[in-house]
Design an enzyme around this catalytic site. Structure first.
Site, mmCIF file in Angstrom:
data_model
loop_
_atom_site.group_PDB
_atom_site.id
_atom_site.type_symbol
_atom_site.label_atom_id
_atom_site.label_comp_id
_atom_site.label_asym_id
_atom_site.label_seq_id
_atom_site.Cartn_x
_atom_site.Cartn_y
_atom_site.Cartn_z
ATOM 1 C CD GLN A 273 -3.118 -0.685 0.173
ATOM 2 O OE1 GLN A 273 -3.158 0.401 -0.393
ATOM 3 N NE2 GLN A 273 -4.005 -1.641 -0.073
ATOM 4 C CD GLU A 323 -0.292 -11.574 -5.555
ATOM 5 O OE1 GLU A 323 0.000 -11.183 -6.700
ATOM 6 O OE2 GLU A 323 -1.253 -11.131 -4.896
ATOM 7 C CB CYS A 399 -7.373 0.461 -5.374
ATOM 8 S SG CYS A 399 -7.108 -0.681 -6.748
#
Length: 442
Positions: A273, A323, A399
């Site tokens: 982030q 991921e 986001c």
């Protein structure tokens, strides 16, 4: 109509230059009568830089505009059963822990290292300051500009496939003081940097970047971007100086008001982030909404360097993170070790494929699914796999609230109910806003 660098109440002259499906795009020509709310922008580059567009709007009004934008997006789903939480504010200045600058030169041979000009396709202006980041970012950029001006190295020209220098990435660990610089160059061997050029590049950074104590580390990387027609772009990273990562800490308030300190390593291309202080608030709020317990199994999808799953590990039975980025997976696994966690497993691969494999392995079903996807949101395949999991709680961090609200439709059609909407301001002075939603199965 969109007119950049204006605020509600301004009277302006604008030049229309494009019509899209649902709006007109325009450039600001002149503010003929400013709004009573308009203030002077602090940055010398405001109006030409494509990074900030709201410095002329007081921060409290920026927050109201962002709340309003989320409310408008989620209007079809907001009712008396959905709780609306006020936006969580940020420190308005010097909050970014990462920036990427671009090398460019014009026909006259003038050289520029900076950001892309607003409303252009790749035109770069010379950056002298950036009030969104720590002052050392601009200091390092000035030093590299001087190094470049004194060399015969050329900026990369994408159309002609000539030159070397593409971008300069700057990162820092806010809590540790670690600093990282990565120079990205073209893969054209005719323009490869020499050993002496790389050595002088490193030396300039060592001389210009001040570290306040011996615990703080500087890392310098070279990244080669290899492009060939009909083939995927490949990146090759080479450590030139210092550790192969930077360190960061997150301080999260525990459920009993104590502070939980978590350690993270960040490789040069791994996602973290970009607003460290706000990441702490973002993750704390996500954990609070999830209402975790010691019997819970958590799936952390698109887990990046494992941050969210690691933050939740203390409170649950097991965490499984998934991921795709191999570099992020390596960092995530190291972060699990760094924090001494035995109940966190990081899986490498496409989310949909890994979830399918987990179902075939009869792994523990999740009580809570947490997702923090890239800006494009969840694809149809990922949504199907999430629905198949039938987790009682789904915490969706986004986001890009536009794609988040698009994903709500199929999730709600699949049985989920929207319970809470929580905006978080990660990027003051810009239009961007993060958003958390909690969805539950009845």
């Amino acid at each position: 109509m969109e007119v950049p660098f204006t605020i509600p109440g301004d009277q302006v002259n604008a030049i229309l230059y494009k019509k899209t499906k649902d709006k007109y795009l325009s450039r600001l020509s002149k503010v003929t009568m400013p709004s009573n709310n308009r203030i002077d922008a602090l940055c010398m580059h405001f109006g030409s830089c494509g990074g900030c567009c709201w410095q002329q709007l007081p921060y409290e009004l920026q927050l109201k505009q962002k709340e309003k934008s989320i409310q408008n997006l989620f209007k079809p789903y907001l009712n008396e059963n959905v709780k609306w939480h006020s936006i969580i504010p940020s420190s308005p200045w010097h909050y970014r822990n990462k920036m990427e600058l671009t090398f460019s030169s014009d026909k006259a041979g003038r050289r520029y290292l900076g950001l892309i000009m607003q409303g252009t396709r790749g035109h770069v202006f010379q950056m002298k300051e950036c009030l969104l980041a720590n002052g050392w970012f601009a200091q390092a950029a000035r030093a590299i500009q001087k190094w470049w001006d004194n060399s015969d190295v050329q900026a990369y020209h994408a159309i002609k496939d000539r030159g070397s220098l593409r971008t300069l990435t700057l990162r820092e660990g806010l809590r540790t003081g670690d600093r990282l610089v990565m120079l990205t160059v073209s893969g054209n061997p005719d323009y490869a940097l020499t050993k002496s050029q790389l050595q002088s590049f490193v030396q300039v950074l060592r001389d210009s970047i001040e570290l306040s104590n011996s615990d703080q580390k500087l890392s310098v990387f070279l990244r080669i971007q290899q492009i060939a027609k009909g083939r995927p772009t490949n990146f090759y990273e080479m450590l030139l100086y210092g550790p192969d990562h930077i360190r960061e800490k997150l301080y999260l308030p525990d459920f009993n008001e104590a502070i939980q300190t978590l350690n993270f390593r960040i490789s040069p291309s791994a996602f973290f982030q970009p607003n460290t202080e706000q990441a702490e608030k973002l993750y704390s709020q996500a954990l609070k909404l999830a209402d975790l317990s010691a019997s819970h199994v958590v799936y952390d999808l698109y887990c990046g360097t494992g941050t969210l799953g690691i933050c939740s590990a203390k409170y649950v039975k097991e965490v499984i993170g998934i991921e795709l980025s191999r570099e992020s997976v390596l960092d995530a696994r190291e972060n699990v070790k760094e924090n001494g966690l035995s109940n966190v497993t990081i899986k490498s691969g496409d989310v949909g494929q890994v979830l399918e494999a987990l179902s075939q392995e009869n792994s523990l079903k999740p009580d809570v699914v947490m997702v923090d996807p890239p800006r494009i949101g969840l694809d149809a395949k990922a949504i199907k796999h999430i629905l198949d999991l039938k987790a009682p709680k789904l915490v969706y961090i986004s986001c890009n609230p536009k794609t988040q609200v698009m994903n709500l439709g199929p999730l709600i059609d699949g049985g989920y109910q929207l319970q809470i909407v929580q905006p978080v301001d990660q990027f003051p002075q810009t239009v961007h806003v993060e958003n958390i939603t909690l969805l539950t199965l009845p």
